[in-house]
Write an enzyme that holds these catalytic residues in place. Structure first.
Site, short mmCIF file in Angstrom:
data_model
loop_
_atom_site.label_atom_id
_atom_site.label_comp_id
_atom_site.label_asym_id
_atom_site.label_seq_id
_atom_site.Cartn_x
_atom_site.Cartn_y
_atom_site.Cartn_z
N ILE A 101 90.71 39.19 72.52
CA ILE A 101 90.27 38.98 73.53
C ILE A 101 89.91 40.04 74.65
O ILE A 101 88.86 40.06 75.02
CB ILE A 101 90.91 37.89 74.41
CG1 ILE A 101 90.99 36.55 73.71
CG2 ILE A 101 90.29 37.30 75.72
CD1 ILE A 101 91.64 35.28 74.36
N ASP A 124 102.28 49.92 79.70
CA ASP A 124 102.94 48.68 79.58
C ASP A 124 102.68 47.98 81.09
O ASP A 124 103.23 48.30 82.04
CB ASP A 124 104.55 48.72 79.34
CG ASP A 124 105.21 47.68 79.30
OD1 ASP A 124 104.63 46.30 79.52
OD2 ASP A 124 106.71 47.65 79.12
N ARG A 178 98.41 41.77 91.49
CA ARG A 178 98.83 42.22 92.73
C ARG A 178 98.22 43.64 93.26
O ARG A 178 97.80 43.78 94.42
CB ARG A 178 100.35 42.22 92.80
CG ARG A 178 101.05 42.82 93.86
CD ARG A 178 102.63 42.57 93.91
NE ARG A 178 103.49 43.43 94.87
CZ ARG A 178 104.04 44.38 94.75
NH1 ARG A 178 103.65 45.20 93.84
NH2 ARG A 178 104.70 45.16 95.58
N TYR A 184 106.75 30.49 76.14
CA TYR A 184 105.29 30.68 76.15
C TYR A 184 104.43 29.90 77.03
O TYR A 184 103.68 30.18 78.01
CB TYR A 184 104.79 30.72 74.90
CG TYR A 184 103.31 30.95 74.66
CD1 TYR A 184 102.74 32.55 74.70
CD2 TYR A 184 102.16 30.20 74.66
CE1 TYR A 184 101.62 32.72 74.60
CE2 TYR A 184 100.81 30.58 74.67
CZ TYR A 184 100.80 31.90 74.66
OH TYR A 184 99.25 32.06 74.53
N LYS A 239 102.68 30.87 80.78
CA LYS A 239 101.04 30.74 80.85
C LYS A 239 100.76 29.51 82.16
O LYS A 239 100.01 29.60 82.71
CB LYS A 239 100.33 30.23 79.53
CG LYS A 239 100.50 31.36 78.45
CD LYS A 239 99.91 32.70 79.00
CE LYS A 239 99.33 33.51 77.81
NZ LYS A 239 98.65 34.64 78.33
N THR A 262 91.64 35.75 66.33
CA THR A 262 91.81 37.32 66.58
C THR A 262 92.62 37.48 65.49
O THR A 262 93.36 36.69 64.66
CB THR A 262 92.37 37.28 67.99
OG1 THR A 262 93.84 36.61 67.79
CG2 THR A 262 91.71 36.60 68.91
#
Length: 267
Positions: A19, A67, A128, A172, A176, A207
């Protein structure tokens, strides 16, 4: 050429053919000519840069591997973008990792931390840093003079599993769901600054992570069949939504979690 994207775009998780890479290429295709991309995989990140420059050689691309769960890297990358392009107008935070497909009692603390460090902490760190920079810059005029100017727009990538449950995905799904909650809170806080923050909740998208082998395709098939459209989504179908939310065409869209899943959560 007239474009909805005269400013600077930043995309995380931009390596390969996922994506983030699709969003990066979509910005270039839509006429954005200053694009900064990052990902942990330096080789695949270079592939995205090459693909953009091959098709749109007049585009300036800043590609820096790193990272996003590392606060020091995120700050350095953001400052490098500012040093190179002067501002950040559109940010799409795509960097993320898959879950461990285990129940909570089977999930190690290390796995839980890894998933949340990338999917939630990494998204928060990037958003941020982007917000800090956007607050310091002058807004760009909207494509329509009747609409207010935009100081910046951020799109975070969440998941349909932030909204509905499935077996063996607590870490997970939680990571999210946190992205959605963070997006909504930030949207409230920065509306007065003419900064919009939204997120996208993709369903199963075609993907390399989802079609990497026959076993994974077999495991995903029931979820694909549940969705009324009964197919996997395309990367470009998510990328188009990201571009809409970043653009001033979405000038009154704030704190929204846009579901792009072929109808999975309504069935």
């Amino acid at each position: 050429m007239s474009t909805l994207f005269p400013g600077v775009a930043v995309i995380t998780g931009a390596a390969g053919t996922g994506i983030g890479a699709g969003v990066s290429k979509a910005f270039a295709r839509a006429g954005c000519r200053r694009i900064a991309i990052t990902d942990l995989n330096a080789t695949l990140l270079k592939d995205t840069e090459t693909a953009i420059l091959t098709s749109y050689p007049d585009t300036q691309v800043l590609a820096v591997a790193g990272d996003v769960s590392d606060a020091e890297f995120v700050e350095k990358f953001t400052q490098l973008v500012v040093g190179t392009f002067g501002r950040i107008d559109y940010a799409v935070n795509c960097a993320g990792i898959m879950g461990n497909n285990q129940r909570s009692d089977e999930t190690s603390i290390q796995d839980f931390d890894q998933i949340n460090n990338v999917n939630y902490r990494g998204c928060w760190l990037c958003s941020r840093a982007q917000l800090k920079l956007m607050l310091q810059q002058e807004p760009l005029p909207a494509h329509d003079p009747e609409r207010p100017p935009q100081r910046g727009s951020i799109v975070n990538i969440a998941s349909q599993l932030a909204l509905v449950g499935r077996p063996c995905a607590p870490a997970y799904s939680g990571s999210k769901a946190a992205v959605i909650a963070m997006t909504r809170a930030d949207a409230i806080d920065y509306s007065a600054d003419n900064i919009r923050i939204n997120c996208i909740c993709p369903g199963i998208i075609e993907t390399p992570m989802t079609i990497c082998d026959e076993e994974r395709i077999r495991l995903l098939k029931p979820a694909v069949d549940i969705a009324p459209m009964r197919r996997m989504g395309k990367v470009d179908e998510v990328a188009d939504c990201a571009l809409f939310l970043c653009s001033t065409q979405a000038s009154f869209v704030q704190g929204h979690a846009m579901v792009v899943d072929g109808g999975y959560i309504i069935n």
